[in-house]
Design a protein around this motif. Structure first.
Motif, PDB file in Angstrom:
ATOM      1  N   GLN A 360      74.254  61.068  38.949  1.00 47.54           N
ATOM      2  CA  GLN A 360      72.983  61.088  38.243  1.00 47.54           C
ATOM      3  C   GLN A 360      73.140  60.620  36.795  1.00 47.54           C
ATOM      4  OE1 GLN A 360      69.898  61.729  39.598  1.00 47.54           O
ATOM      5  NE2 GLN A 360      69.151  60.987  37.611  1.00 47.54           N
ATOM      6  N   ASN A 364      70.953  57.737  35.043  1.00 49.38           N
ATOM      7  CA  ASN A 364      70.236  57.939  33.781  1.00 49.38           C
ATOM      8  C   ASN A 364      70.563  56.838  32.774  1.00 49.38           C
ATOM      9  OD1 ASN A 364      69.094  60.260  34.794  1.00 49.38           O
ATOM     10  ND2 ASN A 364      70.565  61.642  33.819  1.00 49.38           N
ATOM     11  N   ASN A 367      68.736  53.829  33.713  1.00 46.35           N
ATOM     12  CA  ASN A 367      67.314  53.981  33.395  1.00 46.35           C
ATOM     13  C   ASN A 367      67.040  53.625  31.943  1.00 46.35           C
ATOM     14  OD1 ASN A 367      64.608  54.664  33.888  1.00 46.35           O
ATOM     15  ND2 ASN A 367      64.918  56.718  33.067  1.00 46.35           N
TER      16      ASN A 367
END
Length: 465
Positions: A360, A364, A367
């Motif tokens: 994750q 991130n 992103n």
């Protein structure tokens, strides 16, 4: 009729009926000494083939190859009696090359030389000074397998030391200063490929590039410690007729990503540039953060770049990112199956995720990059283990229009993952994806599922690898 068939069968079974081109391809896998030993006395045709000037003579010098022959034996038996203009030396040591050079310099037509050193404990500058004495050499390639250990001491060339070399490739480390000293011997270059540059000492040496007036193609690889300012100062010295430029960078200097700087460099100094390749690599580690240079990425979609059909793309491999400008003709992405695909109607970044990291933290960081760019085309490889991460990526790309998915797991496993399929359906329900390619499905049931999953789809293609 049977006789005709018999004759045809006989013709097919004769190895002599293979074309010269096929034999040259076969010879490409063999050592030159072995070729001579096996074919030179077979018949006149094979003798002509292997003594012809267009045949690349490859001679290996490893302990496994012709170990009972001395340097002199190999020269007298395989090189001297023939017409070769092109010689490839493989697995040779610098000591062996020095011994062989005594014989090479007597060849009257040697125009192409490729040398593959296993390592170089000596100063590679001494080797180059020998090579530069070959009077008819046009093509030179020097590769050192363990190239991190090589050093180079070479004075700037005088007018009397200029060579006839026009095409030069090297694979070993040099500082910028060493590189410029090396180039002082080759003012006739038209094509230059250098791998790799690792820092600098004296910036004045880059003036040597103003003397390479015939250069039309330049490939440059930079590993580290060469600031973008100095790199672009070097490139600004290249001749105006330069047509192809490729710059591959692994340096941490993020200003290499600045679209505005590259635009100005090309506009002012390279009016005849036809192909431009830029690749800058970045690690997505703990220090990864978006800078003002990242924010210039949208500028790669302004008319200057679009009119030249130089396309911006991003490739993600686990925790590494490659930002690149490539010519439209260079097929990094296979969307050509969508015949209605109009690049102007689908502006935005090409994103290729070759290894999808499921962490994750990694997603991130991606992103934060996606927030400043407009990704419209995605190429990705997905397994059942990375399905959840794939869905998360799709959610972060609201403007995605073209999708190419390579399935690394059998389609049944995806369909059996009910929760993931429900989440995927929710994710793409209102998406803008209209052009889809799925790689590694063939059953019609899976096709029906894809069509049902993307009701807004306009173009659909299947590929089997």
């Amino acid at each position: 009729m049977s006789r005709v068939l018999s004759e045809k069968k006989q013709i097919i079974n004769h190895i002599e009926n293979l074309s010269n081109e096929i034999f040259y391809e076969i010879f490409d896998y063999l050592d030159g000494c072995d070729i001579y030993h096996s074919f030179s006395n077979l018949n006149i045709r094979f003798q002509d083939l292997i003594t012809h000037s267009t045949f690349y003579l490859k001679v290996q010098f490893s302990s496994e190859s012709q170990s009972n022959l001395t340097i002199k034996d190999r020269y007298e038996r395989y090189i001297l009696p023939n017409k070769h203009q092109s010689i490839v030396l493989k697995h040779i040591s610098t000591v062996q090359f020095v011994d062989l050079f005594f014989y090479l310099k007597s060849l009257p037509r040697l125009s192409s030389l490729q040398i593959f050193f296993d390592y170089c404990e000596d100063d590679i500058g001494d080797i180059y000074q020998l090579i530069f004495q070959l009077p008819f050499l046009k093509y030179l390639k020097v590769e050192i397998d363990d190239f991190e250990t090589s050093g180079l001491t070479l004075p700037m060339a005088t007018n009397e030391q200029y060579t006839s070399i026009e095409y030069f490739i090297f694979f070993h480390y040099l500082t910028l200063d060493q590189f410029c000293h090396l180039l002082s011997y080759t003012p006739r270059l038209t094509r230059l490929h250098c791998f790799t540059i690792i820092g600098f000492e004296d910036t004045n040496s880059i003036e040597i590039f103003t003397k390479i007036n015939n250069l039309v193609r330049f490939n440059l690889c930079i590993i580290h410690d060469l600031p973008c300012d100095l790199c672009q100062a070097l490139l600004s010295k290249l001749p105006l007729q330069l047509k192809i430029l490729s710059v591959i960078v692994f340096d941490k200097d993020k200003s290499y990503l600045d679209a505005n700087r590259w635009k100005e460099l090309i506009r002012k100094n390279m009016p005849n540039l036809e192909r431009f390749i830029l690749s800058w690599h970045e690690n997505m580690d703990k220090s990864f953060q978006i800078t003002d240079y990242h924010k210039t990425i949208p500028n790669y979609f302004l008319p200057f770049w679009m009119e030249k059909e130089w396309i911006f793309r991003i490739v993600v491999r686990d925790d590494k990112i490659d930002y690149a400008i490539v010519p439209h003709s260079q097929k990094f992405y296979d969307f050509e199956e969508h015949l209605s695909y109009d690049r102007n109607s689908c502006p935005g970044v090409n994103l290729n995720i070759t290894i999808l990291n499921k962490n994750q933290v990694y997603i991130n960081r991606l992103n934060s990059l996606f927030n400043i760019i407009n990704v419209t085309r995605l190429v990705i490889k997905v397994s059942i283990d990375s399905m959840k991460a794939f869905i998360k990526i799709l959610k972060l790309l609201p403007n995605l229009m073209m999708l190419r998915v390579t399935l690394l797991t059998h389609p049944d496993e995806f369909l059996d993952a009910k929760k993931d399929m429900i989440e995927l359906r929710r994710c793409v329900k209102n998406s803008k994806i209209t052009n889809i390619t799925i790689v590694n499905i063939e059953d019609s049931d899976y096709v029906d599922f894809i069509i049902d999953l993307f009701p807004q789809m306009k173009s659909f293609s299947i590929q089997i690898i």
